[in-house]
Scaffold this motif. Structure first.
Motif, PDB file in Angstrom:
ATOM      1  N   ILE A 203      84.999  26.104  55.590  1.00  0.00           N
ATOM      2  CA  ILE A 203      84.277  26.276  54.385  1.00  0.00           C
ATOM      3  C   ILE A 203      85.318  25.948  53.254  1.00  0.00           C
ATOM      4  N   VAL A 204      86.381  26.465  53.196  1.00  0.00           N
ATOM      5  CA  VAL A 204      87.485  26.173  52.143  1.00  0.00           C
ATOM      6  C   VAL A 204      87.402  24.593  52.029  1.00  0.00           C
ATOM      7  N   ALA A 206      85.398  22.208  52.675  1.00  0.00           N
ATOM      8  CA  ALA A 206      84.301  21.721  52.083  1.00  0.00           C
ATOM      9  C   ALA A 206      84.290  21.947  50.492  1.00  0.00           C
ATOM     10  N   HIS A 207      84.499  23.284  50.159  1.00  0.00           N
ATOM     11  CA  HIS A 207      84.344  23.566  48.670  1.00  0.00           C
ATOM     12  C   HIS A 207      85.379  22.747  48.018  1.00  0.00           C
ATOM     13  N   LYS A 208      86.519  22.681  48.378  1.00  0.00           N
ATOM     14  CA  LYS A 208      87.690  21.998  47.887  1.00  0.00           C
ATOM     15  C   LYS A 208      87.492  20.618  47.494  1.00  0.00           C
ATOM     16  N   ASN A 209      86.650  19.914  48.570  1.00  0.00           N
ATOM     17  CA  ASN A 209      86.196  18.416  48.640  1.00  0.00           C
ATOM     18  C   ASN A 209      84.785  18.228  48.029  1.00  0.00           C
ATOM     19  N   GLY A 210      84.127  19.184  47.401  1.00  0.00           N
ATOM     20  CA  GLY A 210      82.869  19.112  46.709  1.00  0.00           C
ATOM     21  C   GLY A 210      81.855  19.035  47.814  1.00  0.00           C
ATOM     22  N   VAL A 211      81.771  19.434  48.863  1.00  0.00           N
ATOM     23  CA  VAL A 211      80.572  19.374  50.143  1.00  0.00           C
ATOM     24  C   VAL A 211      79.958  20.511  50.015  1.00  0.00           C
ATOM     25  N   ASP A 212      78.664  20.337  49.844  1.00  0.00           N
ATOM     26  CA  ASP A 212      77.679  21.648  49.919  1.00  0.00           C
ATOM     27  C   ASP A 212      77.629  21.844  51.464  1.00  0.00           C
ATOM     28  N   LEU A 213      78.331  22.681  51.962  1.00  0.00           N
ATOM     29  CA  LEU A 213      78.416  23.023  53.494  1.00  0.00           C
ATOM     30  C   LEU A 213      76.902  23.240  53.854  1.00  0.00           C
ATOM     31  N   PRO A 214      76.305  24.546  53.261  1.00  0.00           N
ATOM     32  CA  PRO A 214      75.165  24.813  53.933  1.00  0.00           C
ATOM     33  C   PRO A 214      74.073  23.666  53.905  1.00  0.00           C
ATOM     34  N   ALA A 215      73.910  23.114  52.706  1.00  0.00           N
ATOM     35  CA  ALA A 215      73.073  21.990  53.043  1.00  0.00           C
ATOM     36  C   ALA A 215      73.332  20.786  53.977  1.00  0.00           C
TER      37      ALA A 215
END
Length: 230
Positions: A203-204, A206-215
């Motif tokens: 999750i971290v 994804a967030h740092k790389n601009g990825v909307d992980l839930p979607a």
């Protein structure tokens, strides 16, 4: 089984702040993650500087055992020096009622213990959106520590190294669970902790790389599932 909250209110010791208390809890957090029945922890601060520390367990027995280790096994933790011991109020309380928000449309859920399938919730179940918010909160606490110790926060490559290091541990723990690799400690507890920690790392990242992980997760599972279903 009813959840149990360990609720502690306290004031920091003279010369210490609520933030000092949080930072000094790093080893306590690691201890809690290893405890059977541990479901989560929140530390908050009131306007008057009083700290409210809430730890959630899945049963009274696990709550008493986990709490006992704070002054026993973890009696040497630096956190104890940050607390005005005369101000501590501690109690175990049983949860009578719990309300959770519905999962956002199109968002997959992380099943709770004993559950399978998207969209289901258990005592510890979280949607990916909820897990995302919690992971960002915990990452923010780590960044406070990094700023104090390093004068900066970890870079993306450093975060990637941390992730791959913990991911590599999963294989050894699975071998240990199959009794083909010996390790010290509780293998089941370590595997549970390590898998959860790897979820946090993803999750971290994804967030740092601009990825909307839930979607991204929902879209990827739909694409893979659609291919498998033909």
């Amino acid at each position: 089984m009813a959840q149990v909250l360990e609720i502690t209110t306290l004031r920091p010791a003279p010369g210490h702040t609520p933030e000092d208390f949080v930072i000094a809890n790093a080893d306590i957090d690691d201890y809690l993650r290893r405890q059977p029945g541990f479901l989560g922890r929140r530390i908050a601060v009131r306007d008057d500087g009083t700290v409210v520390d809430v730890v959630t367990y899945d049963s009274m027995a696990h709550a008493r055992a986990g709490a006992g280790g704070i002054t026993g096994e973890m009696g040497g933790s630096p956190v104890h020096d940050t607390i005005d011991q005369t101000s501590v109020d501690w109690q175990l309380t049983t949860v009578l009622h719990k309300v959770e928000p519905p999962a956002p449309s199109g968002t997959a859920a992380v099943p709770g213990p004993g559950e399978t399938g998207p969209g289901r919730h258990g005592p510890a179940g979280q949607t990916l959106a909820e897990a995302d918010a919690l992971a960002r909160e915990v990452r923010g606490l780590y960044e406070q520590v990094e700023q104090r110790v390093l004068g900066r926060t970890w870079t993306l490559p450093e975060l990637a190294v941390g992730f791959t290091n913990d991911a590599a541990s999963v294989g050894r723990l699975v071998l240990a669970a199959e009794h083909t690799w010996d390790i010290a400690g509780d293998v089941d507890a370590e595997l549970r902790h390590n898998l959860a920690e790897n979820q946090w790392w993803r999750i971290v990242q994804a967030h740092k790389n601009g990825v909307d992980l839930p979607a991204a997760y929902a879209e990827t599972m739909e694409r893979i599932g659609g291919g498998l279903r033909g």
